[in-house]
Each structure stands twice: as structure tokens, then as C-alpha cells.
Design a protein around this motif. Structure first.
Motif, short mmCIF file in Angstrom:
data_model
loop_
_atom_site.label_atom_id
_atom_site.label_comp_id
_atom_site.label_asym_id
_atom_site.label_seq_id
_atom_site.Cartn_x
_atom_site.Cartn_y
_atom_site.Cartn_z
N GLN A 144 45.83 -11.71 -91.22
CA GLN A 144 45.96 -11.46 -92.66
C GLN A 144 45.27 -10.14 -93.04
O GLN A 144 45.83 -9.32 -93.77
CB GLN A 144 45.33 -12.62 -93.45
CG GLN A 144 45.40 -12.42 -94.96
CD GLN A 144 44.52 -13.41 -95.72
OE1 GLN A 144 43.75 -14.17 -95.12
NE2 GLN A 144 44.65 -13.42 -97.03
N LYS A 145 44.07 -9.93 -92.48
CA LYS A 145 43.32 -8.69 -92.78
C LYS A 145 44.07 -7.46 -92.27
O LYS A 145 44.11 -6.43 -92.94
CB LYS A 145 41.93 -8.74 -92.14
CG LYS A 145 41.05 -9.83 -92.68
CD LYS A 145 40.49 -9.47 -94.04
CE LYS A 145 39.55 -10.57 -94.53
NZ LYS A 145 38.95 -10.23 -95.82
N ILE A 146 44.63 -7.61 -91.07
CA ILE A 146 45.35 -6.47 -90.48
C ILE A 146 46.60 -6.16 -91.32
O ILE A 146 46.91 -5.01 -91.58
CB ILE A 146 45.77 -6.79 -89.02
CG1 ILE A 146 44.56 -7.18 -88.17
CG2 ILE A 146 46.57 -5.64 -88.41
CD1 ILE A 146 43.83 -6.06 -87.51
N VAL A 147 47.29 -7.21 -91.75
CA VAL A 147 48.50 -7.02 -92.56
C VAL A 147 48.14 -6.36 -93.89
O VAL A 147 48.82 -5.44 -94.35
CB VAL A 147 49.22 -8.36 -92.80
CG1 VAL A 147 50.31 -8.22 -93.86
CG2 VAL A 147 49.82 -8.88 -91.50
N GLU A 148 47.05 -6.80 -94.49
CA GLU A 148 46.64 -6.22 -95.78
C GLU A 148 46.35 -4.74 -95.64
O GLU A 148 46.62 -3.94 -96.53
CB GLU A 148 45.44 -6.98 -96.35
CG GLU A 148 45.88 -8.30 -96.98
CD GLU A 148 44.73 -9.26 -97.27
OE1 GLU A 148 43.57 -8.92 -96.95
OE2 GLU A 148 45.00 -10.36 -97.79
N LYS A 149 45.82 -4.36 -94.49
CA LYS A 149 45.49 -2.95 -94.25
C LYS A 149 46.74 -2.14 -93.92
O LYS A 149 46.93 -1.04 -94.43
CB LYS A 149 44.52 -2.91 -93.06
CG LYS A 149 43.80 -1.61 -92.90
CD LYS A 149 42.59 -1.78 -91.99
CE LYS A 149 42.36 -0.53 -91.20
NZ LYS A 149 42.68 -0.60 -89.80
N GLN A 174 51.69 -22.74 -85.06
CA GLN A 174 51.11 -22.72 -86.41
C GLN A 174 50.91 -21.32 -86.98
O GLN A 174 50.92 -21.15 -88.21
CB GLN A 174 49.72 -23.38 -86.39
CG GLN A 174 49.67 -24.84 -86.08
CD GLN A 174 48.25 -25.39 -86.22
OE1 GLN A 174 47.43 -24.88 -86.97
NE2 GLN A 174 47.95 -26.43 -85.46
N THR A 175 50.65 -20.33 -86.12
CA THR A 175 50.11 -19.06 -86.62
C THR A 175 51.02 -18.37 -87.63
O THR A 175 50.56 -17.92 -88.68
CB THR A 175 49.80 -18.12 -85.44
OG1 THR A 175 48.91 -18.80 -84.55
CG2 THR A 175 49.13 -16.84 -85.91
N ALA A 176 52.32 -18.30 -87.35
CA ALA A 176 53.22 -17.59 -88.26
C ALA A 176 53.23 -18.26 -89.63
O ALA A 176 53.16 -17.58 -90.67
CB ALA A 176 54.64 -17.56 -87.67
N GLN A 177 53.32 -19.59 -89.63
CA GLN A 177 53.39 -20.31 -90.89
C GLN A 177 52.10 -20.13 -91.69
O GLN A 177 52.11 -19.95 -92.92
CB GLN A 177 53.62 -21.81 -90.63
CG GLN A 177 54.93 -22.17 -89.95
CD GLN A 177 54.84 -22.15 -88.43
OE1 GLN A 177 54.30 -21.22 -87.84
NE2 GLN A 177 55.39 -23.17 -87.79
N ARG A 178 50.97 -20.21 -90.98
CA ARG A 178 49.67 -20.04 -91.65
C ARG A 178 49.55 -18.64 -92.24
O ARG A 178 49.09 -18.46 -93.36
CB ARG A 178 48.54 -20.26 -90.65
CG ARG A 178 48.25 -21.73 -90.36
CD ARG A 178 47.07 -21.81 -89.39
NE ARG A 178 46.62 -23.15 -89.20
CZ ARG A 178 45.70 -23.77 -89.96
NH1 ARG A 178 45.12 -23.15 -90.95
NH2 ARG A 178 45.38 -25.02 -89.72
N LEU A 179 49.96 -17.65 -91.46
CA LEU A 179 49.87 -16.27 -91.93
C LEU A 179 50.73 -16.08 -93.17
O LEU A 179 50.30 -15.47 -94.16
CB LEU A 179 50.30 -15.32 -90.80
CG LEU A 179 50.32 -13.83 -91.15
CD1 LEU A 179 48.92 -13.35 -91.57
CD2 LEU A 179 50.82 -13.01 -89.97
N ALA A 180 51.94 -16.63 -93.15
CA ALA A 180 52.82 -16.52 -94.31
C ALA A 180 52.16 -17.14 -95.54
O ALA A 180 52.20 -16.58 -96.64
CB ALA A 180 54.17 -17.20 -94.03
N ALA A 181 51.51 -18.29 -95.36
CA ALA A 181 50.83 -18.95 -96.48
C ALA A 181 49.71 -18.07 -97.02
O ALA A 181 49.58 -17.89 -98.23
CB ALA A 181 50.28 -20.30 -96.04
N LEU A 182 48.90 -17.51 -96.12
CA LEU A 182 47.76 -16.70 -96.55
C LEU A 182 48.23 -15.45 -97.29
O LEU A 182 47.54 -14.95 -98.18
CB LEU A 182 46.90 -16.30 -95.34
CG LEU A 182 46.22 -17.45 -94.58
CD1 LEU A 182 45.49 -16.93 -93.35
CD2 LEU A 182 45.26 -18.21 -95.49
N LEU A 183 49.39 -14.93 -96.92
CA LEU A 183 49.92 -13.73 -97.55
C LEU A 183 50.77 -14.06 -98.78
O LEU A 183 51.25 -13.16 -99.46
CB LEU A 183 50.80 -12.96 -96.55
CG LEU A 183 50.11 -12.43 -95.29
CD1 LEU A 183 51.15 -11.96 -94.28
CD2 LEU A 183 49.16 -11.29 -95.64
#
Lengths: 312, 248
Positions: free
Chosen positions: B102-107, B126-135
Motif C-alpha cells: 500500500q505504501k509503495i503504491v501510494e508513492k 489474500q494479498t491482492a484482495q487486501r491491497l485493493a481494500a486498503l487502497l
């Protein structure tokens, strides 16, 4: 402990994997089932008759109709407060939605669990089923997805669990449903079938795959499965794939025909009660997990097997 | 448009792993490691989108010990433009990984974020789904076809019983299924050229992420072994055995 199960359905019928999840969740506490959808009151009433369901939550809104993760996850989160466990079957539906729920709640998820030791401790397979890890968490809330083949299906009875209408969360409008193409089949559903006949690359063509396996499956009332090699060679559609990255099945009787038995395949069927292997290579790995094996040419053995079964 | 692809270094899919005798974990000290096969599909798709002129930069990211550089070099050799390595010796689960990503994507602000649908070591998915939720981004998991239009991305995804197609607003998170494409082989000259591409190091401390709260591993066990079976001589004998076992 109260558990919320997120029901998978097509608007008319509950997915059978949700019934397995209901059985598993009863080990944790009182079971409530969330049915989110559009105009599916009949289904909600069906769910209220399932043994072990203490309450049905019904959320009705047009944007729930296709069960998109972006719409369902916020709804589950809005209802999560009283629950210790948020649960779904580890089907394509559950795998898609539940990690999104877990991230929104900032809690851990135990994926594809095969055993509930206690409310904090669970067993799940890793490395394509080559190892089983026992994991534990002290978190106040956990998300779980359940391997359907590891638990029996809950059945319907004469009771009527109370139905509570819950407020729909607003539409997120992040994604749009375009369409769905389902593979037509009159056969039993692969993950629920009592008998599964699976074919591999050795069939050589889609025509031979159909011509040999269909009569055998018809005779046995079986579902047809396939190895990844057979799917990649387009002998069978990909939703027939059995294995680590396909469906996990545990029928009473599993026929692996012309399948070498790579771990990626056996990960999906090694909990079958009886495994029969038919392969021309006597050293094929599939014979290591098979209860009964025949070494020989499947083009002779399969028609012979079909004929003898029909004559019984 | 920019794409970000997350890749994981895992035990090669051909290796049969062994559980340690004391049940504390798996014996993976000296086994062959490779890029997670689903992540290869994710990189391949990004490279194809770039070749089709839909995106202009591909950033590959990996999290973990120093040796993760290998898989990043492979990603660069396949066609990624630059790489980011978040170096850590900590065991990271999907929850921690998604927070770091999430931090890397925000940057980096990519419009398309590609991952594999699951890693073949912990099989968590899980990772893709979790990342999508956080973003708060849309997700298309288990993708078998990806088309980029101007302001949305149309993805066909594999579901139980068939396929479905979704249109997602950008930025979007996509997780690759094996049938998305056939990853290209890495050629030696490309591998040499990849050594000249930028590989930036990041630390979890710099990114300021809280990765506490993972599941505790109590024990790891071998699967229950199946009893050795028998080979039968012919179909009649097979049917007799199955009838005797009440299977037919």
C-alpha cells in the motif's frame, strides 16, 4: 462466540459450499447467515430452514445482485461488530471477498482451513497440501475461509430461523458487472459429486476426452474433472480443473485416468476416499496415492470399464 | 500509464518440500527457489500491455530477504523497467505484505497493480484482495484476460462454473490466474541488460508500516499418508475390488 457466514448464491439457490461452511462454523458458536442480494426473498426463506442457522440477515439492494467484492465487503464490515468470526467457504466467491473484509477490519484471515481445533486455532494446508500448518491468533475477530470438502454439508429441517432485514451499505461504484458465462452441465457439481472421473493429457484430444469419459461418468453418475494439462490443451474447460489452483474435491471414489499425478494435481484430490489410477506408465506418481491401479492403455481400459459397469 | 507488479520468491514448484522432524517448519534451507508462477504471469501481462502501448512503465516490487533480488532481476529481464526491493528478514504474511505494498503504491501512483492470485508456498490467496481494500480500489481476482480501455480496465475472471467479466475504474488491482498468458523465457542477453536497470532498496522502517499481528504458527505436520494401494491386473478385478469396498 457468534459467527457470521457470508452466503454464496445465484439469487435462487444457496451454493452447496456454504452448507459445508455452516457445519464447520457450528464448532465455533451461534451461526448467523448473511444473504446479500437483490430480490431473493425465496432464497432467504430457504436459508432460514437450514439446521444450525440461528438467524438470517437479509440485505437487499440492486448493487448486491452480482455479489461483487467491492459491494459485499463493506456490507459485511458494517455488520461485523457483534461477531467473533466472519466466515465463508473457500470457493472462488469466498476467496475473492473475504480477504477484502479482513483488510478493512485489519484482522488476520485463515485461508482454506481444514480443521477447527478451537476458536483461536486452525489447521490449513500449505505447499500444495504437502504440509499442514496449525495457526493460532488472539485477535478479537478473525476471518476464515473453509475448505468445503473437509466438512459435511448442513441439511434443511423444519425450523424457521428468524429473518432480520439489515440496512444496505451504499453502492461503491468502483466496478461494473459486464457478464457471466457458465459452463452448461447436467452432471453433479464437481466439488459435491460422490464419484469423480478425471482425465489428463493422455487423452490426446478434446474429442477423445469427451468420447471416453462421458459414458463412464454417465454410468457412474459422476462429475468429470481434468488435470491442468488437459485444461491447457483445451480438452476441458478450466472450471473442471482439479488441483492446487483448481477445485479441491474429496469424493467417495475418484478416477485419475491418464494423469501422471504431479503434486499440483494430487493436492486437489488426495482426500478422496478411494482413488483409482489408470495409467500406462507403471512408475507414474499417481500410483503412490491410488488405492487401486491398473497399468495399461486407457483407450482400451476405459471403454471396457464402462461396458462392464453397465452390465452389472 | 504505469503498472506496478508484485513478485514473490518461493520454493520452486517442482520441489517436494519436507516437514522438519520437530514440526517447527519446513526444511527449505537448500532447495531451489524461483519466482512464484502466478507472479510470472502478472509480469508477462504487464510487459504485453506495454508492448501494446497501453502502459509506459513497469515497476516490479518484491519483499523479503536479500536473495529476492534474483526474482527482481528476472522481472527486469522479462521487461520490467525498474525494481523496488523492500529488504527484510522478517516473516511476512499477506496482511503485512499488503500494508507494505500500500505504501509503495501510494508513492508510485500506478494505475494498474498486478499480482499473482496466490503464492505457492503459503497458498493464502489474500494479498491482492487486501491491497485493493486498503487502497479502496476495485479488484479483479483470478484474471484470465485483461483489456485496457481509456478510463477503465475490462477483466475476465475465472469463477466456479465458468467465467465472468468486470469493468473496473482505475486504479485497479488485478490478480493473475495461470491461464492469463504464457510467460516468456528469459534470454541471457536480457538478463545481462537487466543488471543495468535500477533496483532501489527500501526498508520497512522508511516506509513506516506497522506489520505486527500476524498469525502464530503452532506446528507444521506432514499430511496423513495414504495407505499403500494395490495394482490390479484387469478391469474385472478392479470392479470386484470396488464392489467389495462398496464404492460402486
Amino acid at each position: 462466540m457468534t459467527v457470521l457466514i457470508v452466503a454464496e448464491h445465484n439469487g435462487k439457490q444457496l451454493a452447496t459450499a456454504t452448507l459445508n461452511a455452516i457445519t464447520a462454523a457450528q464448532k465455533l458458536g451461534e451461526v448467523h447467515v448473511l444473504v446479500a442480494g437483490s430480490d431473493c426473498l425465496n432464497l432467504v426463506e430457504q436459508v432460514s430452514k437450514i439446521n444450525g442457522v440461528a438467524k438470517v440477515l437479509h440485505a437487499d439492494a440492486p448493487h448486491f445482485a452480482e455479489l461483487l467484492a467491492e459491494e459485499i465487503a463493506p456490507l459485511v464490515v458494517s455488520l461485523a461488530a457483534p461477531y467473533t468470526h466472519l466466515v465463508a467457504a473457500a470457493s472462488a466467491f469466498g476467496k475473492n471477498i473475504m480477504p477484502r473484509v479482513a483488510a478493512l477490519l485489519d484482522c488476520s484471515q485463515v485461508s482454506d482451513l481444514t480443521e477447527i481445533v478451537d476458536e483461536k486455532t486452525f489447521v490449513r494446508p500449505i505447499y500444495a497440501g504437502n504440509a499442514f500448518v496449525t495457526v493460532q491468533s488472539d485477535e478479537p475477530k478473525l476471518v476464515l475461509t473453509i475448505r468445503a470438502s473437509a466438512f459435511s454439508a448442513a441439511v434443511s429441517g423444519s425450523q424457521n430461523a428468524p429473518i432480520e432485514a439489515v440496512m444496505a451499505t451504499p453502492a461503491q461504484d468502483l466496478s461494473r458487472f459486464v457478464g457471466r458465462e457458465l459452463t452448461a452441465s447436467d452432471r453433479p457439481e464437481l466439488t459435491q459429486a460422490r464419484v469423480v472421473v478425471s482425465g489428463g493429457r493422455a487423452f490426446g484430444s478434446a474429442e477423445q476426452f469427451d468420447a471416453l469419459l462421458t459414458p463412464l461418468a454417465d454410468t457412474l453418475g459422476a462429475a468429470i474433472g481434468a488435470s491442468r494439462a488437459a485444461v491447457d490443451a483445451e480438452y476441458a474447460p478450466n472450471d473442471m480443473q482439479v488441483g492446487q489452483t483448481g477445485k479441491i474435491v474429496a469424493p467417495e471414489l475418484y478416477f485419475a485416468i491418464g494423469i501422471s499425478g504431479a503434486i499440483q494435481h494430487t493436492a486437489g484430490m488426495q482426500d478422496s476416499k478411494i482413488i483409482v489410477a489408470i495409467n500406462k506408465d507403471p512408475d507414474a506418481q499417481i500410483f503412490n496415492v491410488a488405492d487401486f491401479g491398473i497399468v495399461g492403455d486407457l483407450f482400451e481400459i476405459v471403454p471396457e470399464l464402462t461396458k462392464q459397469l453397465q452390465n452389472r | 500509464m504505469k503498472a506496478l507488479v508484485a513478485v514473490k520468491r518461493v520454493v520452486d514448484f517442482n520441489v517436494k518440500v519436507r516437514v522438519k522432524a520437530d514440526g517447527s517448519g519446513l526444511d527449505i534451507g537448500n532447495v531451489k527457489m524461483s519466482m512464484n508462477p502466478f507472479d510470472e504471469c502478472a509480469i508477462e501481462e504487464a510487459v504485453r500491455l506495454k508492448e501494446a502501448g497501453k502502459i509506459n512503465e513497469i515497476v516490479a516490487v518484491s519483499l523479503g530477504e536479500k536473495k529476492c533480488e534474483d526474482v527482481l532481476r528476472t522481472a527486469l529481464a522479462m521487461g520490467a523497467d525498474r525494481a523496488i526491493h523492500v529488504e527484510t528478514d522478517e516473516e511476512l504474511d499477506s496482511r503485512a505484505v499488503s500494508k507494505i505494498l500500500q505504501k509503495i503504491v501510494e508513492k508510485e501512483q500506478p494505475q494498474i497493480i498486478l499480482l499473482g492470485k496466490q503464492a505457492i508456498d503459503d497458498d493464502a490467496n489474500q494479498t491482492a484482495q487486501r491491497l485493493a481494500a486498503l487502497l479502496n480500489a476495485p479488484q479483479a481476482t483470478f484474471a484470465s484476460k485483461v483489456e485496457v480501455n481509456n478510463d477503465e480496465i475490462v477483466v475476465t475472471r475465472e469463477i466456479d462454473g465458468g467465467v465472468e467479466t468486470l469493468a473496473l475504474k482505475l486504479p485497479a488491482v488485478i490478480s493473475a490466474d495461470l491461464r492469463l498468458n504464457e510467460p516468456r523465457f528469459v534470454k541471457l542477453p536480457n538478463l545481462m541488460a537487466a543488471k543495468k536497470k535500477t533496483l532501489e532498496k527500501q526498508s520497512i522502517e522508511d516506509l513506516n508500516v506497522d506489520i505486527s499481528g500476524s498469525l502464530k504458527t503452532v506446528s507444521v505436520a506432514e499430511p496423513k499418508a495414504r495407505q499403500a494401494g494395490v495394482k490390479v491386473a484387469n478391469v474385472s478385478e478392479l470392479i470386484e475390488k470396488l464392489a467389495a469396498a462398496n464404492a460402486i
